[in-house]
Structure formats: C-alpha cells, structure tokens
Design an enzyme around this catalytic site. Structure first.
Site, PDB file in Angstrom:
ATOM      1  N   LYS A  77      37.837  48.281  37.141  1.00  0.00           N
ATOM      2  CA  LYS A  77      35.994  48.015  37.519  1.00  0.00           C
ATOM      3  C   LYS A  77      35.259  48.097  39.077  1.00  0.00           C
ATOM      4  O   LYS A  77      34.645  48.597  38.448  1.00  0.00           O
ATOM      5  CB  LYS A  77      36.446  46.196  37.901  1.00  0.00           C
ATOM      6  N   HIS A 111      39.501  48.222  45.726  1.00  0.00           N
ATOM      7  CA  HIS A 111      38.486  47.446  45.919  1.00  0.00           C
ATOM      8  C   HIS A 111      38.037  49.208  47.162  1.00  0.00           C
ATOM      9  O   HIS A 111      38.562  49.722  47.520  1.00  0.00           O
ATOM     10  CB  HIS A 111      38.812  46.590  46.883  1.00  0.00           C
ATOM     11  N   HIS A 171      43.614  35.127  37.827  1.00  0.00           N
ATOM     12  CA  HIS A 171      43.160  35.991  38.608  1.00  0.00           C
ATOM     13  C   HIS A 171      44.059  35.919  39.807  1.00  0.00           C
ATOM     14  O   HIS A 171      43.909  36.295  40.857  1.00  0.00           O
ATOM     15  CB  HIS A 171      41.495  35.839  38.970  1.00  0.00           C
ATOM     16  N   TYR A 173      41.630  38.449  53.032  1.00  0.00           N
ATOM     17  CA  TYR A 173      42.970  38.153  53.019  1.00  0.00           C
ATOM     18  C   TYR A 173      43.822  38.365  54.177  1.00  0.00           C
ATOM     19  O   TYR A 173      45.247  37.920  54.632  1.00  0.00           O
ATOM     20  CB  TYR A 173      43.746  38.640  51.952  1.00  0.00           C
ATOM     21  N   ARG A 179      44.233  43.447  37.900  1.00  0.00           N
ATOM     22  CA  ARG A 179      43.703  42.328  37.226  1.00  0.00           C
ATOM     23  C   ARG A 179      44.345  42.250  35.464  1.00  0.00           C
ATOM     24  O   ARG A 179      45.247  43.188  35.327  1.00  0.00           O
ATOM     25  CB  ARG A 179      42.435  42.830  36.405  1.00  0.00           C
TER      26      ARG A 179
END
Length: 335
Positions: A224, A305, A279, A314, A201
């Site tokens: 995150k 993730h 992003h 994806y 990010r």
C-alpha cells in the site's frame, strides 16, 4: 555615459538605453558606488523590458475536466492507482458542474463537500477527495501547466474520529485458527498464520510467491505504501509455507481466500466492530507486539507505515505506558 569628480563627490550621468531613453544623473561619495549604481540600473531596465509587465497573461478558461486529462497525461498514468484516481477526479468535476479550473473557489468546494457529508459520505472519503483535487492542482502548478494559485490549499481536512482498533486475545486466536483449519479452503489457515506472525495485510500474505519466502523471512512487494519490506518468521512457519507451496501449481502459493476467511470468522464467537474482518489480524500482531515490549519504531518498519502517526495508535498498549498510568495517577500517593 560618464563618471566625473565634482566638488561634492563623484557624479554619474547615463541613459539606460541610448538616445531617447531615460537619463539618470546622481552624485555619490565614491567612484565605485557610481559604477555599481550605473550597472544595477541598466540591469533592472533590461529585466523589466524582457518581462513586459504590460502584457497580461490571458485568462485560463480550461475546465476542470480538461485539467484532469492534462494531469493524467503528464503524471496520473504513472501512478499505481492512476486509473482509479482519474475516475474519482472526473466524478468530482461532474458533481461540481465542471467549472473553469481558475474559477474554482474555496467556498464553492466547501459547499459541495458539505452536501456530500449530508449524503452520508465519511470524513475519510471527503478528505481523500480534497487531497486528490488539491494534489492535481499542485502538480500542474509545479509543471508550469497552470499559472494561478491553488485555492484549495486553505481548505482544512474534516476531523476524522479515531476508530476502535480491535485485536484478538490468545483464546480468540486459538478459536479462529481452529476454525480456519477445519474449513473447506486449504489456504485460509496458513494465510491467517502469516498475517498474525508478520502483521501483513491479507492481500500481502495472500499474494506471496515462492521467491518471496527465503532464509526464514517473507518479503512483501507492491504494498500500500509502495515500499517493499521483509519480516522474519520462525523456521517452523517457513517450512510450513514451503510444504504448502508444493500443493499449488506455478509460482503463487495461495489463491484468493478472503471470502472463506470471512465465513470462518462468522462461525466463531468473535465479535468485531463494523468494517473489521481480516484487518483484525494485522491489528492483533501490532497490539501484541507492543504489549510484549516491542519498540514502536521497529513496529513502524514491520508494518510498513510511511507515517509514524499511524503506528502511534498502538503506543497506549505499551507496558511502560500502562505501568506509569498506575504509578503516576493522582491517587497513587495513598490519598
């Protein structure tokens, strides 16, 4: 208390709590069964006596705002986004009219949510609201601070339409890098390269320190998901980052540069869906990774993730997936 043999078996006779208490008298085939019945019955009586079921728990009349303060004291202030979440919860309580927590019903909440939707709030925002309030109730129940069920557990999330995930083609990447290199901010170009090379990010790449760039890899902390991760980089990029670090003072390599990036992006011919700017660099890394034959589980670890479902967005770009679409479609047999 006595157990005695009779003509039909064994008889047990006893009182559960001495004179004046209930008397039991039963006949069983064996003496051992009499003994087990006696011990079980007395134990049941003692458990019920301790519980005192005739004494009802007084109704919990604390308002939702009071429960939020209780949640914050015992749990919320430990969270990284605790202040923001508490502020959000208090806003929700105010808009709901600050009801007594034990009185908040599913119907009351869903009606308020429907009104928020009419006001233009996105499905993602509405689902975040539900998650915050429901999690607060569950935390208080687990801590035995409240003793009534969470009525919001039966409220379903609003269906969120899948957003278009744009990614940059090779010529667009070249154009963007040239524009960031020519800009007035000396950091934008290299931060852009780091994001494209690692899937980081913008805030993660921008926040790198000298200590986090070692042995041809970069390490991202305070992410995150809350989990640290490291991603390998080429020796050339590693040297470029350390050379750039010599231009800055202190441990930080970069300064805040997102506004400069957005200006550089506007100067290009690249058009992106609303809400996507920096992003797109992360999406571009992930998309090219899969298109070049990368493994979906490896991509999950690189991107950090916590849920594989996020990474699976994806998967449709996989060359195997695309090849099968051509090879296995109903017209492939030459009809």
């Amino acid at each position: 208390m006595a157990i005695a043999q009779t003509k039909t078996g064994w008889q047990v006779e006893f009182r559960v709590n001495g004179r004046g208490s209930r008397k039991y008298k039963r006949v069983f085939p064996t003496k051992a069964e009499c003994d087990r019945f006696q011990r079980f019955t007395i134990a049941q009586h003692e458990t019920q006596s301790d519980a005192k079921p005739w004494l009802e728990r007084p109704k919990d009349t604390r308002k939702l705002s009071e429960l939020i303060e209780l949640w914050d004291d015992s749990h919320g202030h430990f969270l990284r986004d605790g202040k923001r979440r508490k502020s959000k919860l208090l806003m929700i309580a105010e808009q709901l009219g600050d009801p007594v927590g034990s009185n908040l019903t599913r119907l009351e909440y869903t009606r308020w949510r429907a009104q928020r939707s009419k006001e233009g709030k996105s499905p993602k925002t509405l689902n975040n609201d539900l998650g915050y309030v429901s999690s607060m109730f569950n935390t208080l129940i687990k801590a035995e601070e409240i003793h009534y069920p969470n009525t919001l557990t039966t409220v379903d999330n609003v269906k969120v339409p899948e957003n278009e995930l744009s990614y940059l083609m090779h010529d667009q990447i070249t154009e963007l890098l040239e524009e960031t290199k020519e800009g007035d901010n000396p950091h934008v170009y290299l931060i852009t390269k780091i994001s494209l090379s690692t899937g980081a990010r913008w805030s993660e790449a921008e926040g790198l320190t000298v200590q986090r760039v070692r042995n041809n890899q970069v390490s991202f902390t305070d992410t995150k998901s809350g989990k640290n991760r490291s991603v390998p980089i080429t020796p050339e990029l590693f040297e470029e980052i350390h050379e750039h670090a010599k231009l800055t003072r202190g441990n930080s390599i970069f300064t805040a540069s997102i506004s400069s990036f957005r200006r550089a992006l506007k100067r290009t011919t690249i058009e992106l869906p609303k809400g996507q700017a920096a992003h797109v660099l992360r999406h571009s890394f992930a998309s090219h990774f899969i298109m070049n034959g990368g493994n979906i589980l490896s991509l999950q670890k690189i991107l950090g993730h916590s849920d594989i479902k996020m990474t699976m967005r994806y998967a449709h770009l996989s060359p195997d997936f695309l090849e099968e679409a051509v090879r296995l479609n109903p017209l492939s047999s030459g009809i």
